[in-house]
Design an enzyme around this catalytic site. Structure first.
Site, mmCIF file in Angstrom:
data_model
loop_
_atom_site.group_PDB
_atom_site.id
_atom_site.type_symbol
_atom_site.label_atom_id
_atom_site.label_comp_id
_atom_site.label_asym_id
_atom_site.label_seq_id
_atom_site.Cartn_x
_atom_site.Cartn_y
_atom_site.Cartn_z
ATOM 1 N N ASP A 101 48.962 38.701 41.815
ATOM 2 C CA ASP A 101 48.618 39.384 40.569
ATOM 3 C C ASP A 101 47.688 40.584 40.771
ATOM 4 O O ASP A 101 47.417 41.312 39.817
ATOM 5 C CB ASP A 101 47.928 38.406 39.612
ATOM 6 C CG ASP A 101 48.809 37.233 39.238
ATOM 7 O OD1 ASP A 101 49.989 37.464 38.932
ATOM 8 O OD2 ASP A 101 48.328 36.089 39.265
ATOM 9 N N ASP B 127 45.803 34.932 38.404
ATOM 10 C CA ASP B 127 44.903 34.053 39.164
ATOM 11 C C ASP B 127 45.219 33.995 40.649
ATOM 12 O O ASP B 127 44.670 33.167 41.368
ATOM 13 C CB ASP B 127 44.949 32.627 38.586
ATOM 14 C CG ASP B 127 46.305 31.960 38.815
ATOM 15 O OD1 ASP B 127 47.276 32.680 39.102
ATOM 16 O OD2 ASP B 127 46.385 30.728 38.720
ATOM 17 N N ASP C 75 50.450 35.460 33.678
ATOM 18 C CA ASP C 75 51.162 34.740 34.718
ATOM 19 C C ASP C 75 51.367 33.317 34.171
ATOM 20 O O ASP C 75 50.714 32.920 33.214
ATOM 21 C CB ASP C 75 50.312 34.731 36.000
ATOM 22 C CG ASP C 75 51.041 34.089 37.168
ATOM 23 O OD1 ASP C 75 52.279 34.125 37.181
ATOM 24 O OD2 ASP C 75 50.365 33.551 38.060
#
Length: 543
Positions: A532, A528, A301
């Protein structure tokens, strides 16, 4: 279910709150995603390897030769190592929460109260100010604000919210003040629904486990008839007692089971876990070490992973009639007089907060409606805000050029009064960038050297993600796509083979991208936020 429409000044009554609690419509946190302690014990105890050894141990016990039970030490050590590591990880993971805010300001019986966030009920009137985290999905009844939803959606840019708009649990108020009515609580909130999608026990994809299990399954088929033959042979030998025959048969069968290999494997993984723990790495399952070693594709990410989730001042571009020192002097005055604490202003304050400044005659703190903030000093008004609101066509073209790789603000001047926002004297452009983590570039280079392909999967604008990728040295940063254009699963599967950078990706699309990558690769995913979670669960190795 009855819905209440409480008055914004009165809120819910005590009786209404009690009714909500009786109906279990309370903001209780979602159930942790880890296995229960019972499941961990059963998973590590009831293995084919353990069952074979225990059966042979029972045979030894039945003939009373207890001193020959030492081989069960391997079973006990192997089981204890696995159980200890997983329970240790479970305790730490269960303490983690997407909602860091522990208190909420609610209006009940016409009085403001500060309560635990888990005591908030459906239809509660909740007040949020700068810096507060939204603790339950809600609709805004009054006020306006900017929220950062990066933990929830992956989009790092602040979003303006006004009366009638919906705010999601897990997001943060970065400017403004709002009063909301709680629309969803507990497991009905957006974050909980996404998290619930990951609440299944995933089979460990370990080549070592598969190979050892194949050997033991084969042995389990052979060992019973072979054991009977060996026992019959032992009993037929002259002078052999039942006890001696059982001991000799078990000894022969134990030699066929790879006891040492299983214990050695567990021990090596346990040592690896200890070494990783020195770097503050928590390993949930021992065999994750093996999967980590086989990773050839790493998906990241952007926000909070490559970047710190904050902004930094990159450059100042003065316009023709001004120099950089003049622009910096104005920024010092703005930083010292304004009380704004949004990410943009905090980046500027970090550079210019401590300089000598002039006290402003008037202060215009940031407003999400106006999209600017400013000060008035000696009949001159200095405004800092969105460039597309403040610049005319000539300067706008220059700003758009810089906006390809930066967040651009315009600094302009008005004489005495603001009549028309674009009738101003442009002073300069302020260029801001996402702050890259200190070790990000070095880490990306390490993976490149190891032959690991790095892909970025983010909820942000793909051009922004591509720019960040270029800065940290990711190969293929120019091969990016807007995931909102990927309609079918076939489109997503095709894109995984062509592109390295994915922008505007929804949580369910992240999961599908990982799914299709796993068909040809061993995939690790680093994330995080709640956006996700599904991708982390789908990946071979989740960080």
């Amino acid at each position: 279910m009855i819905r209440y429409e409480p008055n914004i000044q009165q809120g819910l009554s005590t009786k209404q709150v009690e009714d909500r609690k009786k109906d279990h419509l309370v903001n209780i946190s979602s159930i942790p995603t880890t296995k229960s302690t019972k499941q961990i014990f059963l998973m590590h105890i009831l293995t084919l390897f353990n069952i074979l050894n225990i059966c042979l141990g029972i045979c030894i016990i039945l003939v009373g030769s207890y001193r020959n039970l030492l081989f069960l030490g391997v079973v006990i050590c192997n089981t204890v190592i696995g159980i200890y590591q997983e329970i240790k990880a479970k305790k730490i993971v269960d303490k983690l929460s997407l909602i860091s805010e522990k208190k909420a300001t609610v209006i009940r019986n016409g009085i403001k109260e500060t309560i635990n966030y888990e005591e908030v009920v459906l239809d509660d009137i909740v007040q949020y100010k700068l810096g507060n985290q939204i603790i339950a999905d809600a609709v805004i009844l009054s006020g306006n604000c900017e929220v950062n939803e990066s933990m929830v959606t992956g989009e790092s840019n602040s979003i303006i919210k006004k009366k009638g708009d919906y705010v999601l649990s897990g997001s943060f108020v970065v400017s403004g003040e709002i009063i909301t009515k709680t629309e969803k609580v507990g497991r009905e909130t957006y974050t909980s629904i996404i998290s619930d999608g990951a609440k299944y026990i995933k089979v460990v994809e370990s080549e070592i486990i598969h190979t050892i299990n194949k050997v033991i399954k084969l042995l389990s088929i052979i060992i019973i008839p072979l054991g009977i033959l060996l026992f019959w042979k032992q009993m037929s030998l002259e002078g052999n007692s039942l006890q001696v025959s059982v001991i000799n048969t078990v000894a022969a069968l134990i030699g066929m089971i790879p006891e040492g290999l299983v214990l050695l494997t567990s021990t090596v993984f346990a040592v690896s876990v200890i070494r990783l723990s020195k770097y503050n790495v928590l390993v949930k399952e021992l065999y994750s070490i093996e999967v980590l070693a086989r990773v050839d594709t790493l998906c990241l990410d952007k926000t909070g992973t490559i970047t710190e989730g904050s902004m930094e001042l990159y450059d100042i571009i003065p316009f023709a009639s001004f120099d950089k020192l003049e622009v910096e002097k104005i920024l010092i005055n703005l930083s010292s007089n304004l009380i704004d604490e949004n990410p943009t202003m905090m980046a500027i304050k970090k550079e210019y907060m401590n300089g000598q400044y002039d006290v402003a005659d008037e202060i215009y703190n940031f407003s999400s409606e106006k999209k600017y903030s400013g000060i008035k000093i000696n009949n001159s008004i200095y405004i800092l805000g969105a460039f597309d609101f403040l610049l005319n066509e000539k300067q706008l073209e220059l700003a758009q050029k810089y906006a390809l790789e930066n967040r651009v603000l315009a600094l302009v001047k008005f004489d005495n009064m603001i009549h028309n926002l674009k009738e101003n004297t442009p002073i300069g452009l302020i260029l801001l960038r996402d702050k890259i983590r200190n070790n990000a570039t070095k880490t990306i280079q390490y993976f490149k050297n190891q032959g690991v392909e790095v892909k970025i999967i983010s909820g942000d604008n793909p051009e922004t993600v591509s720019s960040i990728s270029k800065r940290v040295g990711i190969t293929g940063y120019d091969k990016y796509i807007d995931a909102s254009t990927l309609i079918t699963d076939k489109d997503i599967e095709s894109a995984t083979q062509k592109y390295h950078i994915f922008g505007r990706v929804k949580p369910n699309q992240k999961e599908k991208i990982i799914h299709y990558l796993r068909k040809k690769h061993t995939v690790a995913y680093v994330g995080d936020g709640v956006n996700d979670v599904l991708a982390l669960k789908e990946a071979d190795c989740s960080i």
